[in-house]
Design a protein around this motif. Structure first.
Motif, mmCIF file in Angstrom:
data_model
loop_
_atom_site.group_PDB
_atom_site.id
_atom_site.type_symbol
_atom_site.label_atom_id
_atom_site.label_comp_id
_atom_site.label_asym_id
_atom_site.label_seq_id
_atom_site.Cartn_x
_atom_site.Cartn_y
_atom_site.Cartn_z
ATOM 1 N N ILE A 130 0.984 -1.213 -0.078
ATOM 2 C CA ILE A 130 -0.056 0.012 -0.089
ATOM 3 C C ILE A 130 0.817 1.227 -0.019
ATOM 4 O O ILE A 130 0.452 2.205 -0.875
ATOM 5 C CB ILE A 130 -0.959 0.060 1.052
ATOM 6 C CG1 ILE A 130 -1.837 -1.247 1.213
ATOM 7 C CG2 ILE A 130 -1.711 1.249 1.358
ATOM 8 C CD1 ILE A 130 -2.987 -1.342 2.389
ATOM 9 N N ALA A 131 1.966 1.252 0.834
ATOM 10 C CA ALA A 131 2.697 2.232 1.026
ATOM 11 C C ALA A 131 3.489 2.727 -0.398
ATOM 12 O O ALA A 131 3.675 3.816 -0.800
ATOM 13 C CB ALA A 131 3.890 2.088 1.998
ATOM 14 N N ASN A 132 3.847 1.720 -1.079
ATOM 15 C CA ASN A 132 4.883 1.844 -2.146
ATOM 16 C C ASN A 132 3.821 2.373 -3.363
ATOM 17 O O ASN A 132 4.173 3.172 -4.262
ATOM 18 C CB ASN A 132 5.333 0.404 -2.813
ATOM 19 C CG ASN A 132 6.604 -0.136 -1.691
ATOM 20 O OD1 ASN A 132 7.178 0.980 -1.220
ATOM 21 N ND2 ASN A 132 6.778 -1.196 -1.909
ATOM 22 N N LEU A 133 2.606 1.774 -3.394
ATOM 23 C CA LEU A 133 1.539 2.271 -4.414
ATOM 24 C C LEU A 133 1.369 3.793 -4.565
ATOM 25 O O LEU A 133 1.417 4.388 -5.396
ATOM 26 C CB LEU A 133 0.303 1.411 -4.594
ATOM 27 C CG LEU A 133 -0.789 1.756 -5.365
ATOM 28 C CD1 LEU A 133 -0.090 1.906 -6.967
ATOM 29 C CD2 LEU A 133 -1.873 1.347 -5.072
ATOM 30 N N ASN A 134 1.156 4.090 -3.313
ATOM 31 C CA ASN A 134 0.811 5.538 -2.957
ATOM 32 C C ASN A 134 1.873 6.654 -3.199
ATOM 33 O O ASN A 134 1.751 7.699 -3.643
ATOM 34 C CB ASN A 134 0.016 5.735 -1.511
ATOM 35 C CG ASN A 134 -1.106 5.203 -1.355
ATOM 36 O OD1 ASN A 134 -2.036 5.660 -1.940
ATOM 37 N ND2 ASN A 134 -1.677 4.392 -0.411
ATOM 38 N N PHE A 192 -3.319 -6.041 -1.784
ATOM 39 C CA PHE A 192 -3.429 -5.102 -0.536
ATOM 40 C C PHE A 192 -4.535 -5.679 0.546
ATOM 41 O O PHE A 192 -5.052 -4.677 1.336
ATOM 42 C CB PHE A 192 -4.357 -4.136 -1.336
ATOM 43 C CG PHE A 192 -3.605 -3.597 -2.538
ATOM 44 C CD1 PHE A 192 -2.675 -2.535 -2.213
ATOM 45 C CD2 PHE A 192 -3.530 -4.063 -3.744
ATOM 46 C CE1 PHE A 192 -1.619 -1.830 -3.056
ATOM 47 C CE2 PHE A 192 -2.758 -3.433 -4.589
ATOM 48 C CZ PHE A 192 -1.816 -2.426 -4.466
ATOM 49 N N HIS A 193 -4.450 -6.997 0.865
ATOM 50 C CA HIS A 193 -5.123 -7.216 1.899
ATOM 51 C C HIS A 193 -4.675 -6.955 3.219
ATOM 52 O O HIS A 193 -3.510 -6.999 3.503
ATOM 53 C CB HIS A 193 -5.374 -8.875 1.934
ATOM 54 C CG HIS A 193 -6.042 -9.368 3.123
ATOM 55 N ND1 HIS A 193 -7.252 -9.520 3.440
ATOM 56 C CD2 HIS A 193 -5.452 -10.105 4.388
ATOM 57 C CE1 HIS A 193 -7.657 -9.954 4.672
ATOM 58 N NE2 HIS A 193 -6.454 -10.287 5.174
ATOM 59 N N THR A 194 -5.463 -6.480 4.285
ATOM 60 C CA THR A 194 -4.916 -6.000 5.537
ATOM 61 C C THR A 194 -5.992 -6.554 6.634
ATOM 62 O O THR A 194 -6.913 -7.002 6.429
ATOM 63 C CB THR A 194 -4.874 -4.590 5.717
ATOM 64 O OG1 THR A 194 -6.345 -4.067 5.585
ATOM 65 C CG2 THR A 194 -4.019 -3.931 4.558
ATOM 66 N N SER A 195 -5.355 -6.636 7.914
ATOM 67 C CA SER A 195 -5.971 -7.275 9.033
ATOM 68 C C SER A 195 -7.127 -6.600 9.337
ATOM 69 O O SER A 195 -8.030 -7.390 10.114
ATOM 70 C CB SER A 195 -5.010 -7.344 9.864
ATOM 71 O OG SER A 195 -4.622 -6.123 10.448
ATOM 72 N N HIS A 196 -7.628 -5.585 9.031
ATOM 73 C CA HIS A 196 -8.684 -4.912 9.478
ATOM 74 C C HIS A 196 -10.151 -4.969 8.386
ATOM 75 O O HIS A 196 -11.022 -4.659 8.669
ATOM 76 C CB HIS A 196 -8.631 -3.418 9.525
ATOM 77 C CG HIS A 196 -8.128 -2.532 8.157
ATOM 78 N ND1 HIS A 196 -7.250 -2.237 7.663
ATOM 79 C CD2 HIS A 196 -9.215 -1.950 7.721
ATOM 80 C CE1 HIS A 196 -7.300 -1.594 6.613
ATOM 81 N NE2 HIS A 196 -8.776 -1.502 6.329
ATOM 82 N N ASN A 197 -9.528 -5.708 7.431
ATOM 83 C CA ASN A 197 -10.611 -6.201 6.625
ATOM 84 C C ASN A 197 -11.542 -7.329 7.186
ATOM 85 O O ASN A 197 -11.534 -8.389 6.543
ATOM 86 C CB ASN A 197 -10.341 -6.576 5.082
ATOM 87 C CG ASN A 197 -9.738 -5.348 4.435
ATOM 88 O OD1 ASN A 197 -10.155 -4.530 4.509
ATOM 89 N ND2 ASN A 197 -8.659 -5.838 3.707
ATOM 90 N N ALA A 274 -4.545 3.597 9.407
ATOM 91 C CA ALA A 274 -3.928 5.051 9.436
ATOM 92 C C ALA A 274 -3.081 5.501 8.308
ATOM 93 O O ALA A 274 -3.638 6.645 7.668
ATOM 94 C CB ALA A 274 -3.070 5.205 10.781
ATOM 95 N N LEU A 275 -2.462 4.616 7.631
ATOM 96 C CA LEU A 275 -1.714 5.033 6.363
ATOM 97 C C LEU A 275 -2.729 4.956 5.325
ATOM 98 O O LEU A 275 -2.632 5.892 4.361
ATOM 99 C CB LEU A 275 -0.713 3.776 5.939
ATOM 100 C CG LEU A 275 0.429 3.894 5.042
ATOM 101 C CD1 LEU A 275 1.429 4.819 5.366
ATOM 102 C CD2 LEU A 275 0.826 2.987 4.494
ATOM 103 N N GLU A 276 -3.768 4.171 5.287
ATOM 104 C CA GLU A 276 -4.809 4.187 4.107
ATOM 105 C C GLU A 276 -5.646 5.441 4.124
ATOM 106 O O GLU A 276 -5.920 6.222 3.196
ATOM 107 C CB GLU A 276 -5.845 3.004 4.449
ATOM 108 C CG GLU A 276 -6.680 2.675 3.061
ATOM 109 C CD GLU A 276 -7.400 1.575 3.304
ATOM 110 O OE1 GLU A 276 -8.450 1.513 3.632
ATOM 111 O OE2 GLU A 276 -6.652 0.357 3.410
#
Length: 354
Positions: A130-134, A192-197, A274-276
């Motif tokens: 996610i960080a690299n794409l943004n 882009f799967h994250t633990s909060h999904n 938070a990053l999202e």
């Protein structure tokens, strides 16, 4: 906004009393400073309600439609404010607001999130994809904004040519934004799967959510008209520049609730979210809101080009560079958060003297 920030929103709801106060002040032609202050205060909880209703609709509609809803309404408040500024021909305010939103999200919000979250959790980890794409998308934005300005200030482009180049740039930016949504939500969503999904249950039904969303949008538009209408007189009364108002105040007013959520998520060691919110919001502003404002300016018969002030361009470029170093390894800490915050303070102080 997420469900576990309900306590924060309960406090923000008290600010809704500013809505009728702002209406009264506008109708009685009160001091522009008072109108500006109360319309600004009113927008903060209204923006929170927009975010809450959008999330409720996203849960009911499912992840795909939910992603589209969040992408569409994530920065709706600030878009509405800047549209009214655009209508009044306040291009400097609009551009300063764009720059301030990008910098505010990736420096101020992400900085506070990393600093406060890092104090509690020592090291904050997140999905580096996610960080690299943004950050890659933000580097594209830097190139897209610097090239027109560089040729224009060098005297190689006249105003008409700068306007044409700006329109082409806007089309390309929104194209890459749409493509990035397809990349994230469809073709490469497994990255882009994250633990909060996790599965959540909606608190409101879709009719309540739609009614709250519609009412919030209308009231935000009304408060934005009051805010922009009082801006020029307020600036003369207080003695600060319109650029500083656009760079500092408008981004904070439009995204205060969302900013608070990002910090709370980091404290709870949910740095992916938070990053999202922080970096993702900056990307959305740069790639979606900015082109939309260029297109909308043509509807008003006052085309806006993308020739930014040199300080705005320098700030965006340096901020993207600093953030890239802070998040490229998939983790951050309180020291990196402090570096981001101090970078924002330096840039904000410089804008105060512009």
């Amino acid at each position: 906004m997420q469900k576990d920030d309900g306590g924060l929103m309960n406090y923000l709801y008290y600010l809704l009393v500013a809505v009728p106060v702002a209406v009264y002040l506008e109708l009685t032609h009160a001091s522009p400073l008072l109108i500006f202050v109360f319309s600004s205060l009113a927008i903060i909880p209204l923006a929170g309600l927009m975010g809450k209703s959008t999330e409720e609709l996203a849960i009911v509609a499912g992840p795909r439609v939910g992603g589209l809803l969040n992408a569409t309404f994530g920065n709706a408040t600030e878009l509405i404010i800047t549209i009214f500024a655009l209508k009044e021909g306040l291009f400097d305010v609009v551009k300063a607001s764009i720059a301030g939103s990008i910098l505010g999200n990736i420096l101020l919000v992400l900085g506070f999130a990393a600093f406060l979250g890092g104090i509690k959790n020592k090291t904050l980890q997140f999905n580096y994809q996610i960080a690299n794409l943004n950050t890659s998308l933000l580097f594209l934005v830097v190139v897209a904004l610097i090239i027109p300005a560089m040729f224009y200030h060098a005297g190689d482009l006249d105003s008409a040519e700068a306007q044409t180049l700006s329109l082409i740039t806007a089309i390309l930016l929104i194209t890459i934004y749409v493509t990035s949504l397809y990349f994230s939500f469809k073709s490469h969503r497994h990255l882009f799967h994250t633990s909060h999904n996790v599965l959540e249950k909606a608190e409101w039904n879709k009719y309540v959510s739609l009614a709250v969303l519609a009412g919030s949008v209308v009231l935000v538009a009304l408060m934005s008209e009051f805010l922009v209408g009082s801006l020029e007189h307020m600036v003369q009364q207080v003695g600060v520049s319109e650029i500083f108002i656009g760079f500092i105040l408008i981004p904070i007013i439009g995204n205060a609730a969302e900013h608070s959520t990002a910090v709370l998520m980091a404290i709870k060691n949910r740095m992916d979210l938070a990053l999202e919110i922080a970096v993702g919001s900056s990307t959305q502003i740069a790639l979606m809101i900015t082109p939309l404002l260029v297109f909308i300016s043509y509807l008003f018969g006052k085309p806006m080009h993308l020739i930014f002030h040199q300080l705005e361009l320098t700030g965006i470029a340096l901020a993207v560079l600093v953030v890239n170093f802070a998040i490229r390894d998939g983790e951050t800490n309180y020291l990196e958060g402090l570096i981001l915050l101090f970078t924002y303070v330096i840039l904000g102080t410089a804008f105060y003297f512009v």
